[in-house]
Design a protein around this motif. Structure first.
Motif, PDB file in Angstrom:
ATOM      1  N   TYR A   1      20.507 -12.789 -32.343  1.00 26.80           N
ATOM      2  CA  TYR A   1      20.459 -13.569 -31.103  1.00 26.80           C
ATOM      3  C   TYR A   1      19.141 -13.303 -30.349  1.00 26.80           C
TER       4      TYR A   1
ATOM      5  N   ARG B   1      15.894 -15.647 -29.218  1.00 20.75           N
ATOM      6  CA  ARG B   1      15.453 -15.761 -27.818  1.00 20.75           C
ATOM      7  C   ARG B   1      13.956 -15.478 -27.680  1.00 20.75           C
ATOM      8  N   TYR B   2      13.433 -14.607 -28.520  1.00 23.97           N
ATOM      9  CA  TYR B   2      12.058 -14.137 -28.309  1.00 23.97           C
ATOM     10  C   TYR B   2      11.055 -14.572 -29.383  1.00 23.97           C
TER      11      TYR B   2
END
Ligand code: M6R
Length: 612
Positions: free
Chosen positions: A459, A463-464
């Motif tokens: 996850y 996100r990054y």
């Protein structure tokens, strides 16, 4: 860095060569080629820029080339850009000789100029073509291939593994090696040469490791090996004991992911045989207690991730042994006029056992009288054979260019050696010794626990993944671990990344932190956790987004400050990097996946770096 293969036997060579090259593609993948010889069609050569599948399509899976004798090559360019012409095999101007080469011929320019003056025309920019042309030149002088090969080897300088076919020798494959790996495989339907066991394991487990300066002549039914004076040699056979499936993806999308998941088992295999009745037993190490007491300084020398293992071990060994431990990059050590003598122990770490700088550093250390201990994964590799003592990591074949399970097994093996030496020196309390050993044995289970639930890493990667620059910070063992996390990320995702000792940030690098910069903060090292937290607060104050890795014990504290937190099980502080590095490997993997990168074969890299 390139992969070479050769086959002579009773089956069509081309499909065997292509299959072997595919298994070795991780060694180099900018171009590939094969040469096959048959009675009717003579020497047929196909080569092209690009991945192996391009060559495979070009030759219809090898069906276009006829013959039971051939050589193949997958290239990592050194001399000349990756293109069709510079791809191997290289063929002599008269079309008589085709050759594949792994290594570097240092004096190729001088030979090339000499041959050009004699009227030889070159087509490629490579050093390897020079060997093919020189061989044809000498062969036409003496009309004896073995004699001609001998003359060439006396003339060329540098490193080489060579596979040679000559149109006048329809049933013979010739091989030679110096400082580049080459094995001979004895099969039912013919014999092989290869840079790596993985290329031929499907056909045979019966292998011989060629030594430096050796030449071999293979036919379908015989193998003759000679030394550099052409005297016949009796070679010792080895049996490869791992299964063919170990070098296959087995349903995983990438080798790297498979190898990450294999870490608990790999660590178990490295550790279990070395613990008996509550003690570390290193049967393969012949150092006496007296010798160990006489060691005044320990050097750990390696490259890349293996060097990062050395960084962790420096902290751990100094704590355990109360002896100075210096960790050096092999490429620096070898030219640094190192202060090494007979009271030094030089530990070299290398997954492949073929890294040229590490090998050269080890030779330099030996030359100065030091005892050398090699930590190696590939059985029979050059470093393993030349070191005074060798301890294998038993990680099994590692195919992905980015190392994971080899790193983990190196780490745990270094911990075992640290304990072993500390015990000999009497510098570790029994209770501490027992506690560390118990935790080493518990590592596979703890690691498995983490690997059963790492959805959060996936996850956070999504996100990054679109950050352009990522910093890893930590103190002490966390800093050493950050170096590896940062390297993993940059090598497979191509994101710029740096690892810093947290305390160093304010000496310059903190100026790069701006709102939104991603900082991976490592807070697993208990003794300095609070100090590390202060640095997290500092980067947060400048707008950084913080992804933290910490332990169960520190989860609560970390979650209060970081934007995202990954938690690994607690273990003995010395062993925490063995658990902490795994989310960093997975983070790099998923970031690279999101960015559509070629995870197992990142650009510009190769698995074993056999050039300087
Ligand atoms: O085979 P070695 O351990 O000697 O290789 C050293 C480095 O080339 C290697 O660790 C490299 O840094 C890896 N690509 C890292 O993932």
């Amino acid at each position: 860095m390139c992969g070479i293969i050769g086959f002579v036997g009773r089956e069509e060579a081309a499909p065997i060569l292509l299959d072997g090259l595919e298994r070795m593609e991780y060694r180099g993948y900018d171009s590939a080629g094969i040469a096959v010889r048959s009675e009717t069609k003579g020497l047929q050569v196909k080569k092209c820029k690009g991945r192996l599948r391009v060559l495979s399509d070009l030759t219809h899976g090898g069906a276009d080339l006829e013959g039971t004798l051939g050589i193949g090559h997958t290239r990592w360019a050194t001399h000349g850009e990756p293109n069709d012409i510079n791809a191997h095999p290289h063929v002599s101007e008269n079309g008589q000789i085709a050759l594949v080469h792994n290594g570097i011929i240092e004096n190729y320019l001088e030979i090339k100029e000499h041959l050009m003056k004699l009227g030889v025309t070159f087509t490629s920019d490579t050093d390897s073509e020079v060997v093919a042309q020189l061989l044809a030149f000498h062969y036409n002088e003496c009309h004896n291939m073995l004699e001609a090969v001998g003359r060439v080897l006396r003339r060329i300088e540098g490193s080489y593994a060579l596979g040679i076919v000559c149109s006048d020798y329809p049933n013979a494959l010739i091989a030679a090696r110096k400082d580049s790996p080459l094995i001979i495989g004895y099969g039912e339907n013919g014999n092989f040469i290869a840079s790596d066991v993985t290329a031929i394991i499907k056909h045979t487990r019966d292998v011989v490791y060629m030594g430096d300066g050796e030449i071999a002549v293979l036919t379908a039914d015989s193998v003759d090996v000679f030394d550099d004076e052409m005297l016949p040699l009796e070679k010792q056979h080895s049996t490869v004991d791992w299964d063919v499936s170990a070098a296959e993806k087995g349903g995983y999308a990438h080798f790297m992911f498979k190898e990450i998941m294999e870490q608990p088992e790999a660590i178990r295999k490295t550790v279990s045989p070395r613990i008996r009745e509550g003690r570390v037993v290193l049967d393969d190490v012949s150092m006496t207690a007296e010798y160990v007491r006489d060691i005044s300084r320990i050097f750990i020398v390696a490259c890349g991730s293996s060097y990062h293992v050395g960084m962790v071990s420096k902290y751990n060994w100094e704590r355990l042994l109360r002896r100075p431990v210096q960790v050096d990059l092999a490429s620096e050590f070898r030219y640094s006029d190192p202060l090494v003598d007979e009271h030094s122990l030089v530990v070299v770490i290398s997954q492949s056992g073929e890294t040229l700088d590490t090998m050269a550093a080890m030779r330099e250390a030996k030359r100065r009288g030091a005892r050398t201990l090699a930590i190696v994964n590939v059985v029979g590799s050059s470093i393993a054979r030349e070191a005074d003592d060798v301890l294998y990591t038993w990680a099994g074949p590692e195919i992905a260019v980015a190392t994971t399970k080899a790193y983990s097994t190196q780490l745990v093996l270094m911990d075992l050696i640290g304990l072993y030496l500390a015990d000999l020196l009497g510098t570790v309390e029994k209770s501490e010794y027992d506690a560390i050993l118990a935790e080493i044995q518990a590592l596979p289970e703890k690691l498995q626990r983490f690997l059963d639930h790492f959805e959060d890493v996936q996850y956070f990667a999504s996100r990054y993944f679109n950050h352009n620059s990522i910093f890893f910070i930590g103190r002490n063992l966390d800093y050493a671990m950050g170096l590896e996390g940062s390297l993993k990320l940059k090598e497979i995702s191509y994101i710029h990344s740096e690892a810093y000792a947290s305390g160093e940030l304010k000496h310059g690098t903190i100026s790069l932190i701006e709102p939104g910069t991603l900082v991976v903060a490592l807070g697993t090292y208990a003794a300095l956790f609070d100090k590390a937290m202060s640095n997290v607060v500092e980067v947060k104050a400048r707008g950084a987004e913080v992804l933290a890795v910490t332990t169960e014990s520190f989860r609560e504290k970390m979650e209060k400050t970081a934007d995202a937190t990954i938690v690994v099980p607690d273990t003995h502080p010395m062993l925490q990097p063995s658990l902490g590095v795994v989310p960093l490997q997975l983070f790099a993997y998923y970031v690279a996946l999101q960015r559509g990168c070629d995870i197992d074969k990142p650009r510009n890299l190769a698995k074993s770096v056999t050039v300087e």
